[in-house]
Design an enzyme around this catalytic site. Structure first.
Site, PDB file in Angstrom:
ATOM      1  CG  HIS A  46     -45.560   8.296  28.877  1.00  0.00           C
ATOM      2  ND1 HIS A  46     -45.738   9.557  28.369  1.00  0.00           N
ATOM      3  CD2 HIS A  46     -46.776   7.707  28.799  1.00  0.00           C
ATOM      4  CE1 HIS A  46     -47.001   9.727  28.005  1.00  0.00           C
ATOM      5  NE2 HIS A  46     -47.653   8.615  28.255  1.00  0.00           N
ATOM      6  CG  ASN A  61     -50.402  12.583  27.000  1.00  0.00           C
ATOM      7  OD1 ASN A  61     -49.418  12.314  27.688  1.00  0.00           O
ATOM      8  ND2 ASN A  61     -51.208  11.654  26.516  1.00  0.00           N
ATOM      9  CE1 TYR A  77     -51.850   6.578  34.804  1.00  0.00           C
ATOM     10  CE2 TYR A  77     -49.698   7.606  34.820  1.00  0.00           C
ATOM     11  CZ  TYR A  77     -50.874   7.295  34.168  1.00  0.00           C
ATOM     12  OH  TYR A  77     -51.050   7.674  32.862  1.00  0.00           O
TER      13      TYR A  77
HETATM   14 FE1  HDE Z   1     -50.492   7.017  31.253  1.00  0.00          FE
HETATM   15  N1  HDE Z   1     -49.328   5.624  32.133  1.00  0.00           N
HETATM   16  N2  HDE Z   1     -51.995   5.703  31.150  1.00  0.00           N
HETATM   17  N3  HDE Z   1     -51.643   8.355  30.229  1.00  0.00           N
HETATM   18  N4  HDE Z   1     -49.030   8.362  31.332  1.00  0.00           N
HETATM   19  C1  HDE Z   1     -48.057   5.803  32.504  1.00  0.00           C
HETATM   20  O1  HDE Z   1     -47.162   5.177  34.555  1.00  0.00           O
HETATM   21  C2  HDE Z   1     -52.066   4.550  31.834  1.00  0.00           C
HETATM   22  C3  HDE Z   1     -52.897   8.149  29.776  1.00  0.00           C
HETATM   23  C4  HDE Z   1     -49.087   9.669  30.984  1.00  0.00           C
HETATM   24  O2  HDE Z   1     -43.242  10.962  33.083  1.00  0.00           O
HETATM   25  C5  HDE Z   1     -47.529   4.652  33.309  1.00  0.00           C
HETATM   26  O3  HDE Z   1     -45.297   5.725  35.680  1.00  0.00           O
HETATM   27  C6  HDE Z   1     -53.345   3.942  31.639  1.00  0.00           C
HETATM   28  C7  HDE Z   1     -53.506   9.382  29.394  1.00  0.00           C
HETATM   29  C8  HDE Z   1     -47.809  10.294  31.182  1.00  0.00           C
HETATM   30  O4  HDE Z   1     -43.332   9.304  34.508  1.00  0.00           O
HETATM   31  C9  HDE Z   1     -48.746   3.735  33.453  1.00  0.00           C
HETATM   32  C10 HDE Z   1     -54.023   4.762  30.794  1.00  0.00           C
HETATM   33  C11 HDE Z   1     -52.554  10.335  29.616  1.00  0.00           C
HETATM   34  C12 HDE Z   1     -46.981   9.297  31.693  1.00  0.00           C
HETATM   35  C13 HDE Z   1     -49.785   4.478  32.665  1.00  0.00           C
HETATM   36  C14 HDE Z   1     -53.176   5.870  30.498  1.00  0.00           C
HETATM   37  C15 HDE Z   1     -51.393   9.676  30.136  1.00  0.00           C
HETATM   38  C16 HDE Z   1     -47.772   8.101  31.775  1.00  0.00           C
HETATM   39  C17 HDE Z   1     -46.279   4.030  32.772  1.00  0.00           C
HETATM   40  C18 HDE Z   1     -55.405   4.572  30.207  1.00  0.00           C
HETATM   41  C19 HDE Z   1     -52.669  11.839  29.357  1.00  0.00           C
HETATM   42  C20 HDE Z   1     -45.521   9.413  32.039  1.00  0.00           C
HETATM   43  C21 HDE Z   1     -45.186   4.401  33.741  1.00  0.00           C
HETATM   44  C22 HDE Z   1     -56.425   4.682  31.115  1.00  0.00           C
HETATM   45  C23 HDE Z   1     -53.619  12.491  30.190  1.00  0.00           C
HETATM   46  C24 HDE Z   1     -45.309   9.886  33.427  1.00  0.00           C
HETATM   47  C25 HDE Z   1     -45.831   5.182  34.764  1.00  0.00           C
HETATM   48  C26 HDE Z   1     -43.840  10.071  33.692  1.00  0.00           C
HETATM   49  C27 HDE Z   1     -47.310   6.889  32.284  1.00  0.00           C
HETATM   50  C28 HDE Z   1     -51.033   4.013  32.562  1.00  0.00           C
HETATM   51  C29 HDE Z   1     -53.559   6.884  29.613  1.00  0.00           C
HETATM   52  C30 HDE Z   1     -50.217  10.397  30.465  1.00  0.00           C
HETATM   53  C31 HDE Z   1     -48.544   2.305  32.999  1.00  0.00           C
HETATM   54  C32 HDE Z   1     -53.810   2.653  32.239  1.00  0.00           C
HETATM   55  C33 HDE Z   1     -54.924   9.594  28.873  1.00  0.00           C
HETATM   56  C34 HDE Z   1     -47.442  11.742  30.909  1.00  0.00           C
HETATM   57  O5  HDE Z   1     -49.159   3.634  34.777  1.00  0.00           O
END
Ligand code: HDE
Length: 742
Positions: free
Chosen positions: A118, A191, A405
């Site tokens: 993202h 999402n 996060y």
């Molecule tokens: Fe994320 N995801 N994600 N994700 N995600 C990040 O956090 C992660 C997942 C989502 O505009 C990271 O700040 C793991 C699902 C959004 O700043 C990180 C898993 C969904 C955003 C991270 C998921 C999301 C992130 C990268 C699997 C939808 C952007 C930078 C378990 C529900 C937020 C950050 C923004 C961002 C980890 C799966 C949505 C690395 C480990 C499912 C919208 O922490």
């Protein structure tokens, strides 16, 4: 910054060595001197470079005015920001030049690590307003009082591309909402697609590595059309429901404003008695759903890589504030037990027909950021940010995210005090004994920094509040410690099929086209074949279409852990086309004009666009604009080469006879009309413009969505027709993939 009426250093400056006051005196109105050209037309450049500070050169007079003095970060006023300090005009630069060193040092550290996923995103401020109290099921303060507004910040994003990638990648979009409630920040980090690729967080690094550019060559950027991604996917059957969504037009939205948002996981609402109700969160755009088509997306990325950013920026600054309804699906354990799938499995939805959505509020974005870095880049969403009254379920993806996060923010923002950054700071009172660390901005006063303590109520600091404080839902948990995937997660294809079956034929075609496109970029035939073997478990026709499109012999179906349920009812809510807008409001008409264009027609079009609440942009042979038939001058927004029709929802070509002849010699003008036609757009055509369509080779193909603009009266009918957004029957005429014999 301090304002001074007059720059004190200006007296002894060489020509060309300008102070902020000089610049303001020149033309900047005293506001942002750093952005002005450092060298005015009358400056002697060689003199400025050759003469040491304070020796020779003319003295520039400072205009009297309210101009801030440039200073270092330490507040030392700066006399010369054009030349570093040297020993002699051509001598070495001196280490002593603290201004130079500070400026370069700071510049060297301007970047923070981009998000692992993202990375490319765009944010805006707004508010959430409760329209239906959820007091019956949650004690969360934000969900109690109808009409109450809570400040919000939203960041939309793509997932795979890096920070500088383009907006129209085929990708999931992040839809992350931070609600600054009176009981602390609540982040719904969702999402625009309600399911995810994987069921367990331990697979997240793998799916992300596979989607990102391949590590040896570092391409392709921001796309999944490559071997590693499809290799992983074809070995991960649980991903196929999400694949149906990402291959659909959901992954190429027209605008952030025309996307749904989903919390994805099942969460819990907890009432004052501690009772739990399961909940799924949905954001429904008031603007309706809309996407672009793939060929258009590819071209938008070249014409305007910031298409989605610009769209949001323009809409908000234009007063057309995007709005979403917040809907909740509420259900209890009985429903969860009786549902065909596990509500803890993030690769599954609960169809709205089964658990209807209760709309409880609206989210309005009404303010762009002041500074992209400070707000959009530094905002730190954390799934674990929930106020009392909201709680987690055991979804193993959500549980993993709750660790990830916080961890990622510490890396990205450099320390544990990222909550001190204004965009991340709660807007409610905070009191705790956490202290120190990098960049601590809010430091407690007084002697006591621990508890329990016996310093009494005034000096002793904050105390726990068992009543108001966050209490976890007392869920019973039991069982052996083991690494397993629950049997209830084993159905990988039934909902993928349900999604596909719920699409209109044109949407189904787009899914097939997208799969063929992506797999055609995959080099290894066995990966292509293995992917099709999974499609056979979703729909035989889809598998056949894709195999045919790839020129591939049909493989055997993949071995399925669970047999596909083939009679799940279709859900209309899953289609974009069935949930589109009913007006042209908030959308954009491109009007191609030339000298001599019919002024009455243009005026009528503009009036019709205005009364619909839409916007228009003028495209002309030259950026200087055109002179219309009545002698009036019309400004242009785009020169034809820079304003292709992919930037617009619909187009009108209103040119004079001479204009049509002129534009007929121009490839960009011909692309303008052929692309609008190929992308199934509504096209308004003045009588004189026909010649351009003839030269472009499509005059004989024009259909009922190519409307004549003969008289001003036709303008309203044309804009009314544009409400339908696209004329899909045309696609079958213009696409080889629509021909099964091909
Ligand atoms: Fe994320 N995801 N994600 N994700 N995600 C990040 O956090 C992660 C997942 C989502 O505009 C990271 O700040 C793991 C699902 C959004 O700043 C990180 C898993 C969904 C955003 C991270 C998921 C999301 C992130 C990268 C699997 C939808 C952007 C930078 C378990 C529900 C937020 C950050 C923004 C961002 C980890 C799966 C949505 C690395 C480990 C499912 C919208 O922490």
């Amino acid at each position: 910054m301090a304002k001074t009426p007059k720059n004190p250093d200006s007296a002894a400056r060489p020509a060309g060595s300008l102070s902020p006051a000089d610049l303001a005196g020149a033309d900047m109105g005293g506001e942002t001197p750093a952005k002005a050209s450092p060298i005015p037309a009358d400056a002697s450049i060689s003199q400025s470079y050759a003469e040491p500070q304070g020796q020779g050169g003319e003295t520039r007079q400072v205009a009297e005015g309210d101009v801030a003095t440039l200073t270092t970060q330490q507040g030392i006023p700066v006399a010369d920001d054009q030349n570093s300090l040297k020993q002699g005009a051509r001598g070495p630069t001196l280490l002593e030049d603290f201004h130079f060193r500070e400026k370069i040092f700071h510049f060297d550290h301007e970047r923070i690590p981009e998000r692992v996923v993202h990375a490319r995103g765009y944010g805006a401020h707004g508010y959430f307003e409760l329209t239906d109290s959820l007091a019956d099921v949650s004690r969360a303060d934000i969900l109690q009082r109808v009409g109450e507004r809570t400040p919000a910040f939203v960041r939309f994003s793509t997932v795979a591309g890096s920070k500088g990638s383009f907006d129209l990648a085929r990708d999931v979009r992040g839809f992350a909402v931070k609600l600054y409630t009176k009981e602390g920040n609540w982040d719904i980090v969702g999402n625009n697609i309600p399911v995810f690729f994987i069921q367990d967080a331990i697979k997240f690094p793998d799916v992300v590595h596979a989607a990102k550019p391949e590590p040896d060559r570092m391409f392709p950027q921001a796309q999944t059309a490559h071997d590693n991604f499809w290799d992983f996917i074809s070995l991960t059957p649980e991903s196929f429901h999400m694949i149906m969504w990402t291959m659909s037009d959901r992954a190429i939205p027209r605008s952030y404003r025309t996307m749904e948002g989903f919390g994805v996981h099942t969460f819990r609402l907890i009432d004052a008695q501690g009772k739990s109700t399961f909940v799924k969160f949905h954001w429904k755009p008031k603007q309706g759903l809309q996407s672009v088509v793939w060929n258009e997306a590819v071209k938008i990325n070249g014409a305007d890589p910031d298409f989605h950013r610009r769209d949001l920026w323009d809409a908000i600054n234009g007063g057309d504030f995007p709005e979403w309804e917040l809907g909740v699906q509420l259900f209890d354990d009985d429903f969860a037990d009786s549902f065909d799938f596990d509500v803890l499995d993030a690769t599954k939805i609960i169809p709205e027909e089964l658990v209807p959505i209760r709309v409880i509020g609206r989210l309005v974005l009404d303010r762009v950021v002041d500074n992209f870095f400070a707000e959009t880049e530094q905002v730190a969403f954390c799934t674990q940010n929930v106020p009392p009254g909201i709680d987690f379920s055991n979804d193993p993806l959500l549980q993993g995210r709750n660790f990830s996060y916080l961890d990622t923010q510490i890396k990205r923002l450099g320390g544990p005090n990222f909550t001190h950054i204004p965009i991340n700071a709660p807007k409610c009172p905070m009191a705790h004994f956490q202290q120190d660390g990098h960049m601590a901005m809010r430091n407690p006063k007084g002697r006591v920094n621990y508890e329990p303590n016996s310093w009494g109520p005034t000096q002793g600091g904050p105390r726990e509040d068992p009543v108001r404080g966050f209490t976890s839902y007392a869920e019973q948990a039991d069982g052996p410690k083991q690494r397993v995937r629950s049997e209830s997660f084993a159905d990988h294809y039934s909902q993928a099929r349900q999604f596909y079956m719920s699409q209109t034929p044109i949407e189904q075609k787009h899914i097939g086209d997208a799969l063929v496109f992506e797999l055609s970029k995959v080099e290894r035939p066995d990966i292509r074949s293995r992917t099709v073997s999974h499609l056979l478990n979703i729909d035989a026709m889809l598998a056949a279409t894709v195999a045919n499109g790839l020129g591939l012999a049909m493989p055997d179906a993949a071995v399925a852990a669970r047999k596909t349920i083939t009679d799940l009812p279709n859900s209309d809510k899953l289609s974009i086309v069935k949930n589109g807008p009913d007006s042209f409001k908030g959308r954009k008409l491109g009007i191609l004009v030339s000298d001599g264009s019919d002024a009455d027609l243009i005026n009528a079009l503009v009036a019709a666009v205005d009364s619909e609440g839409a916007v228009f942009e003028i495209v002309a042979p030259k950026i200087g604009g055109v002179t219309l038939s009545d002698g009036t001058w019309l400004a242009a927004r785009h020169k034809i080469d820079g304003g292709p029709s992919v930037l617009f929802d619909a187009v009108a070509v209103v040119v004079s006879e001479e204009g049509a002849a002129l534009l007929s010699t121009d490839a960009a003008a011909k692309d303008f009309v052929t692309d609008a036609f190929a992308h199934c757009k509504f096209i308004g055509i003045s009588a004189q413009a026909q010649a351009l369509f003839a030269k472009a080779g499509i005059a004989d193909d024009l259909d009922e969505a190519c409307l004549p603009l003969a008289t001003p009266d036709d303008a309203t009918a044309f804009i009314t027709a544009c409400r339908t957004l696209r004329y899909w029957p045309r696609e079958l005429m213009v696409d080889l993939d629509a021909n099964p014999a091909a």
